[in-house]
Motif scaffolding. Structure first.
Motif, PDB file in Angstrom:
ATOM      1  N   UNK A  20       0.867  -1.186   0.000  1.00 21.19           N
ATOM      2  CA  UNK A  20       0.000   0.000   0.000  1.00 21.19           C
ATOM      3  C   UNK A  20       0.901   1.232   0.000  1.00 21.19           C
ATOM      4  N   UNK A  21       0.616   2.181  -0.866  1.00 18.50           N
ATOM      5  CA  UNK A  21       1.479   3.359  -0.897  1.00 18.50           C
ATOM      6  C   UNK A  21       0.946   4.473  -1.755  1.00 18.50           C
ATOM      7  N   UNK A  22       1.764   5.483  -1.908  1.00 16.10           N
ATOM      8  CA  UNK A  22       1.472   6.597  -2.803  1.00 16.10           C
ATOM      9  C   UNK A  22       2.797   7.083  -3.371  1.00 16.10           C
ATOM     10  N   UNK A  23       2.753   7.618  -4.588  1.00 20.55           N
ATOM     11  CA  UNK A  23       3.984   8.096  -5.216  1.00 20.55           C
ATOM     12  C   UNK A  23       3.719   9.365  -6.016  1.00 20.55           C
ATOM     13  N   UNK A  24       4.729   9.804  -6.749  1.00 22.75           N
ATOM     14  CA  UNK A  24       4.656  11.073  -7.481  1.00 22.75           C
ATOM     15  C   UNK A  24       3.572  11.069  -8.548  1.00 22.75           C
ATOM     16  N   UNK A  25       3.132   9.877  -8.991  1.00 22.25           N
ATOM     17  CA  UNK A  25       2.059   9.820  -9.994  1.00 22.25           C
ATOM     18  C   UNK A  25       0.681   9.793  -9.359  1.00 22.25           C
ATOM     19  N   UNK A  26       0.554   9.082  -8.226  1.00 20.18           N
ATOM     20  CA  UNK A  26      -0.778   8.857  -7.657  1.00 20.18           C
ATOM     21  C   UNK A  26      -1.253   9.981  -6.747  1.00 20.18           C
ATOM     22  N   UNK A  27      -0.321  10.743  -6.169  1.00 23.20           N
ATOM     23  CA  UNK A  27      -0.696  11.729  -5.154  1.00 23.20           C
ATOM     24  C   UNK A  27      -0.178  13.116  -5.531  1.00 23.20           C
ATOM     25  N   UNK A  28      -0.795  14.117  -4.982  1.00 21.15           N
ATOM     26  CA  UNK A  28      -0.323  15.488  -5.171  1.00 21.15           C
ATOM     27  C   UNK A  28       1.012  15.666  -4.445  1.00 21.15           C
ATOM     28  N   UNK A  29       1.844  16.605  -4.887  1.00 20.82           N
ATOM     29  CA  UNK A  29       3.110  16.856  -4.187  1.00 20.82           C
ATOM     30  C   UNK A  29       2.910  17.165  -2.703  1.00 20.82           C
ATOM     31  N   UNK A  33       4.397  14.897   0.228  1.00 17.98           N
ATOM     32  CA  UNK A  33       5.296  15.528   1.197  1.00 17.98           C
ATOM     33  C   UNK A  33       4.864  15.210   2.623  1.00 17.98           C
ATOM     34  N   UNK A  34       3.573  15.230   2.876  1.00 16.72           N
ATOM     35  CA  UNK A  34       3.079  14.911   4.217  1.00 16.72           C
ATOM     36  C   UNK A  34       3.356  13.450   4.565  1.00 16.72           C
ATOM     37  N   UNK A  35       3.203  12.572   3.577  1.00 18.96           N
ATOM     38  CA  UNK A  35       3.481  11.153   3.816  1.00 18.96           C
ATOM     39  C   UNK A  35       4.959  10.926   4.104  1.00 18.96           C
ATOM     40  N   UNK A  36       5.823  11.597   3.349  1.00 19.14           N
ATOM     41  CA  UNK A  36       7.261  11.453   3.555  1.00 19.14           C
ATOM     42  C   UNK A  36       7.666  11.980   4.922  1.00 19.14           C
ATOM     43  N   UNK A  37       7.145  13.150   5.289  1.00 14.48           N
ATOM     44  CA  UNK A  37       7.475  13.738   6.586  1.00 14.48           C
ATOM     45  C   UNK A  37       6.936  12.890   7.733  1.00 14.48           C
ATOM     46  N   UNK A  64      12.243  10.053  -1.994  1.00 13.18           N
ATOM     47  CA  UNK A  64      11.775  11.394  -2.361  1.00 13.18           C
ATOM     48  C   UNK A  64      10.550  11.351  -3.266  1.00 13.18           C
ATOM     49  N   UNK A  65      10.250  10.201  -3.880  1.00 10.41           N
ATOM     50  CA  UNK A  65       9.086  10.185  -4.772  1.00 10.41           C
ATOM     51  C   UNK A  65       8.114   9.043  -4.501  1.00 10.41           C
ATOM     52  N   UNK A  66       8.219   8.415  -3.302  1.00 11.08           N
ATOM     53  CA  UNK A  66       7.241   7.372  -2.940  1.00 11.08           C
ATOM     54  C   UNK A  66       7.303   7.076  -1.447  1.00 11.08           C
ATOM     55  N   UNK A  67       6.179   6.648  -0.918  1.00 10.19           N
ATOM     56  CA  UNK A  67       6.108   6.030   0.402  1.00 10.19           C
ATOM     57  C   UNK A  67       5.271   4.776   0.232  1.00 10.19           C
ATOM     58  N   UNK A  68       5.882   3.612   0.459  1.00 12.92           N
ATOM     59  CA  UNK A  68       5.175   2.346   0.295  1.00 12.92           C
ATOM     60  C   UNK A  68       5.384   1.476   1.522  1.00 12.92           C
ATOM     61  N   UNK A  69       4.324   0.814   1.941  1.00  8.80           N
ATOM     62  CA  UNK A  69       4.382  -0.103   3.070  1.00  8.80           C
ATOM     63  C   UNK A  69       4.119  -1.504   2.559  1.00  8.80           C
TER      64      UNK A  69
END
Length: 456
Positions: A20-29, A33-37, A64-69
């Motif tokens: 499960x995740x979000x990246x530069x294509x699926x989510x707004x910057x 950014x909030x997910x990365x922080x 820098x361009x994805x957060x995946x679990x």
């Protein structure tokens, strides 16, 4: 902290991979950014994930361009909800607000996603190699935390091997730039060659290191490294014949530089218009490259005359795609590796059925031996042992060929033969067919308001 549970099965329930995740294509910057922080404290995130009854293993890949679990899960619905809840809480946003940017992959498709990430095919700069090191680091962190068992271990090790194979066999003749190199390429296309320029790198982590090396490779004359830790800055500077300092010296370090690369993990802006104004009073031309997520550079800087800002969202619109032939070869290898992994996984999935069959045979043999002993009490202990050995040899011989064959058939044709074996011998082994898994995935994401995506 709860340690690893059994991975191939837990309490008789099969364990499968969920991504499960979000990246530069699926989510707004902003959402990315909030997910990365929110996932900088990986240990806390892993603890939360492992606190779920449905999650046996966990690994967090945050770049820098994805957060995946990636999680090894006992039940799809519960695990999907728990992963989403953890991610939303770490990001500080409601799950309903986070859901539109999320995607989910289950079972084989989760493994495929991991293979794509490792090979760089899912990166902002397709084919970049830095993601291999980031994935390896995520695996090591999760392993040290006791969050990796056999499912994640096998999937991640295979992903690292596949990624390395694709880079070696397909991309070695046409090496792809790192994200830092791609950003500098874009900067040079606007401002010209950086040979003889002076540059400042803010941040001494992986991205800052890559940016500093790329700047040296482009022939910058003066290079300075800043970091929160003077020791970190000094270590990096020593490898590149650069000067160094701490982040508090940023205002002075900006004076006289032509290029600034920011790559810190700060939750606040590091470079503000106020800091840049003094620099521009001397020379009205400045290239700023923001490789951080969340951003290090305040948006207003891009509006100042003479300043060119390149950030990750801008790169996503400007990077050049890989050559079609190279891309095709990479996808072919990935598909081959995925087919081999799936076949091996299907063969392994029949193991609980084979174990149950052998246990049934052992149980029947024990009952027959008890019956024989009661009917023939005159048999001596040695004679009883001979009979038992003969029955075990017979049972082993009878089961050997069918169990070997069912593994081969399962690898080729999925669960059909395994299901037949279960039905024929009335074996009590939990099952989850591919169709049921996909249906579960669809229903689970519907609970997110149909905002997330399951790849089927």
């Amino acid at each position: 902290m709860r340690r690893n549970a059994a991975s191939t099965s837990c309490g008789g329930r099969p364990v499968k991979l969920l991504a499960v995740g979000l990246n530069y294509r699926s989510a707004s910057p902003e959402l990315l950014a909030r997910a990365t922080a929110g996932t900088t404290d990986i240990a806390a995130v892993l603890d939360e994930l492992l606190g779920s009854f449905d999650i046996a293993e966990a690994m967090v890949v945050s770049t820098c361009n994805r957060v995946e679990m990636y999680t090894a899960v006992r039940g799809f619905h519960g695990a999907l909800n728990d992963v989403g809840t953890v991610l939303a809480r770490q990001c500080g946003v409601p799950l309903t607000q986070l859901a539109p940017g999320l995607y989910a992959h289950y079972a084989d498709e989760a493994v495929r996603q991991l293979f794509k990430v490792a090979s760089g095919l899912d990166s902002l700069v397709q084919g970049e190699r830095q993601v291999l090191g980031q994935l390896r680091a995520a695996y090591i962190t999760a392993t040290k935390h006791g969050a990796v068992g056999s499912v994640l271990h096998e999937a991640t090790q295979q992903a690292l091997r596949v990624g390395k194979r694709i880079h070696t066999e397909v991309m070695s003749s046409e090496p792809q730039p790192s994200i830092a190199e791609a950003a500098l390429n874009l900067g040079e296309s606007h401002l010209g060659s950086l040979v003889g320029a002076s540059a400042l790198v803010v941040g001494a982590g992986d991205m800052g290191t890559a940016a500093a090396a790329a700047l040296r490779g482009r022939g910058v004359d003066e290079l300075r490294i800043l970091s929160r830790s003077r020791e970190s800055a000094a270590r990096l500077a020593a490898t590149l014949c650069a000067s160094h300092g701490i982040l508090a010296e940023l205002d002075q370090a900006l004076l006289g530089v032509d290029v600034v690369v920011c790559a810190t993990s700060s939750p606040q802006y590091v470079l503000t218009p106020e800091l840049a104004t003094a620099r521009l009073a001397q020379q009205r031309r400045l290239l700023i490259v923001d490789l951080a997520m969340p951003k290090d550079v305040a948006p207003l800087l891009a509006e100042i005359p003479g300043v060119r800002v390149i950030d990750l969202p801008g790169m996503a619109r400007a990077v050049t795609a890989m050559p079609e032939a190279t891309l095709s070869s990479a996808w072919r290898i990935l598909s081959e590796e995925m087919a081999a992994f799936s076949a091996a996984d299907r063969a392994t999935s029949v193991t609980p059925i084979i174990v149950a069959l052998r246990e049934r045979a052992e149980d029947l043999m024990a009952r027959e031996l008890a019956w024989l002993t009661a009917r023939q009490p005159q048999l001596e202990v040695a004679q009883q042992a001979d009979v038992a050995r003969a029955m075990r040899r017979l049972t082993k011989s009878l089961l050997h060929d069918p169990t070997v064959r069912v593994k081969q058939l399962a690898a080729a044709d999925g669960s059909y033969y395994a299901d037949a074996l279960r039905e024929l011998f009335d074996l009590d082994v939990p099952t989850e067919t591919a169709a049921a898994a996909i249906a579960a995935a669809s229903v689970g994401l519907a609970e997110y308001g149909r905002c997330a995506e399951v790849t089927r």
